[in-house]
Design a protein around this motif. Sequence first.
Motif, PDB file in Angstrom:
ATOM      1  N   SER A 232      28.249 -60.344 -10.602  1.00 58.94           N
ATOM      2  CA  SER A 232      28.245 -59.848  -9.219  1.00 58.94           C
ATOM      3  C   SER A 232      26.872 -59.273  -8.887  1.00 58.94           C
ATOM      4  O   SER A 232      26.371 -59.433  -7.775  1.00 58.94           O
ATOM      5  N   SER A 233      26.252 -58.623  -9.883  1.00 59.60           N
ATOM      6  CA  SER A 233      24.918 -58.074  -9.652  1.00 59.60           C
ATOM      7  C   SER A 233      23.909 -59.205  -9.472  1.00 59.60           C
ATOM      8  O   SER A 233      23.046 -59.152  -8.592  1.00 59.60           O
ATOM      9  N   CYS A 234      24.039 -60.240 -10.303  1.00 61.95           N
ATOM     10  CA  CYS A 234      23.135 -61.387 -10.190  1.00 61.95           C
ATOM     11  C   CYS A 234      23.279 -62.057  -8.829  1.00 61.95           C
ATOM     12  O   CYS A 234      22.300 -62.507  -8.242  1.00 61.95           O
ATOM     13  N   ARG A 235      24.515 -62.128  -8.359  1.00 58.15           N
ATOM     14  CA  ARG A 235      24.735 -62.761  -7.051  1.00 58.15           C
ATOM     15  C   ARG A 235      24.057 -61.981  -5.938  1.00 58.15           C
ATOM     16  O   ARG A 235      23.650 -62.535  -4.939  1.00 58.15           O
ATOM     17  N   ARG A 236      23.922 -60.655  -6.136  1.00 61.60           N
ATOM     18  CA  ARG A 236      23.198 -59.837  -5.149  1.00 61.60           C
ATOM     19  C   ARG A 236      21.694 -59.903  -5.392  1.00 61.60           C
ATOM     20  O   ARG A 236      20.933 -59.165  -4.776  1.00 61.60           O
ATOM     21  N   LYS A 237      21.296 -60.752  -6.347  1.00 57.19           N
ATOM     22  CA  LYS A 237      19.885 -60.899  -6.735  1.00 57.19           C
ATOM     23  C   LYS A 237      19.339 -59.591  -7.300  1.00 57.19           C
ATOM     24  O   LYS A 237      18.180 -59.242  -7.104  1.00 57.19           O
ATOM     25  N   GLU A 238      20.222 -58.851  -7.950  1.00 61.09           N
ATOM     26  CA  GLU A 238      19.787 -57.614  -8.598  1.00 61.09           C
ATOM     27  C   GLU A 238      19.810 -57.817 -10.102  1.00 61.09           C
ATOM     28  O   GLU A 238      20.794 -58.284 -10.658  1.00 61.09           O
ATOM     29  N   LYS A 239      18.708 -57.472 -10.725  1.00 59.36           N
ATOM     30  CA  LYS A 239      18.554 -57.752 -12.156  1.00 59.36           C
ATOM     31  C   LYS A 239      19.547 -56.973 -13.012  1.00 59.36           C
ATOM     32  O   LYS A 239      19.882 -55.837 -12.712  1.00 59.36           O
TER      33      LYS A 239
END
Lengths: 111, 474
Positions: B294-301
Amino acid sequence: MAKAAKEKLWELRLYIAGQTPKSILALQNINKYCKEHLHGKYSIEVIDLLKNPQLAEGDQIFAIPTLVRKFPEPIRKIIGDLSNEERVLVGLNVRAMNLETKASDEKKRSS
Amino acid sequence: MNVQKKNTFPKTPTGISGLDEITKGGFPKGRPILICGSAGCGKTLLAMQFLVKGITDYNEPGVFMSFEESAGDLAQNVLSLGFDLDKLKTEKKLRIDHVRIERSEIEETGEYDLEGIFIRLNHAIDSIGAKRVVLDTIESLFAGMSNDTLLRAEIRRLFEWLKGKGVTTIITGERGENSLTRQGLEEYVSDCVVLLDFRVIDQIATRRLRIVKYRGSTHGTNEYPFLIDENGISVMPVTSLKLDYKSPGDIISTGLPALDNLFTAGGIYRGSSTLITGTAGTSKTILAAHFAMSSCRRKEKVLYFSFEESPDQLARNMATIGINLQSQIRAKLLLVHASRPSLQGLEMHLLVLNKLMTEFEPKTVIIDPISSLITIGSSSEVRAMLVRLMDTLKINQVNALFTSLTQLNSSNSNDATVDAVSSLADNWINVKNEDSKGNRVRSLLIVKARGMGHYNDCQHFIITNKGIRFLTQN
């Protein structure tokens, strides 16, 4: 032995830092010893590090005054005002006898 | 009112990460600082880093007077840390003077002083306009000369002279039996004394640093672990953190919409920490993987600490249930750091985490499982470490997720990790496996969620080839 000593030329350097009592005393002492024991077969260069500080590193000077025996090799250093004549002469390799006993002592130790 | 603003005196930043925080700005400017410790604890390196950082970061040239290693050896030793001493020397920013004292070629007679050292230092300092000086290790003089009384007097005079010269000087000293240094140098350096220590506890080595004394300045008083790696020394000011972090109000997803819906806010707060507890095989790691995605989908590392599985194994296993971690790793959105918990001490793990946080700048950190760390320290140590860890994450407003393995037969309350983490964590989810009529029933329960309401009943779920699916839709 005496003949060999005559052929040698002592090349000495005395490092001082200004005209301090210790430096003046050291210079007086070494001049006196050389006149007595080396009979003109020597040269003394006096280097005042206050004037030429860059020269201190080359001869690894840390104490003042320091007398460096550049020749005969190996290099030896005598630090202090040179007030103990015996030690200075041993350090300068003028007293060959002492050095020989020292060398034989070392041989004994290493064997 | 302006007590806080009152600055005691100017300081020289060390440029060593963490050390400036502990010393509240660095070493006392224009004064001698004593760094002592036993052989191999990193004294020379710390001193060298102080000089090199002074040049590269603060444009303060430095003189390194070595009484032990030659200039060539020194340069070679620190080359692996990226310090190019030869380059700094040609730029006239650094001077290394090796004072070599061979006792065998020295005869002492009559009075002398150490003016030669003064002259050499003075010449070196003036020739490049040095602001920082290192004397490493001046106590070697005692091995080279016999007149201890004179040496002491001269060393005292040297420190005074350096002070008058206005240079910030690091003096290194070997740890003595009953005193900080063999020759009691600490008597002459009254302003700042730093002690380095290298200890092996339960076969795990930890380096520690402590400010023994810092006259006229407040400083951290604890022992701080430090790390020597390819970037030199970094110290972790772990206990200097306060409870004054900001708490963002926005909501993020856990990666599972059905799970988000169990919270009245529709997700969890950004920057909050979540604990997932459960016995073996209750799909804690899968929940963590969903969270990572879910974090990756928000483009957050995402920084994923795996203490049990290698990055490859983790990615492969998650791929079988439709969670494609590999593509996120390739996209550099996910970094999996796998290591054995027993590889290094607790503090070192924390340091590595801190370092990776600064380098990778993740928005989400996952530690799977945090209980593995428990095996390598006493419970008080672990708790202290976890507090620091949580604080570090909070300050950086990083979403944190920890999994914790609980033992089958023990209740939650007497489990060390749960005990340590649960009170610190903002959200706590417990997952369970139960036998029911010969079937395995997986269920999830939200134990707590700070600052929001949540469902109080058990949610049953199954694991499909598309990850976790909840059976009771709400």
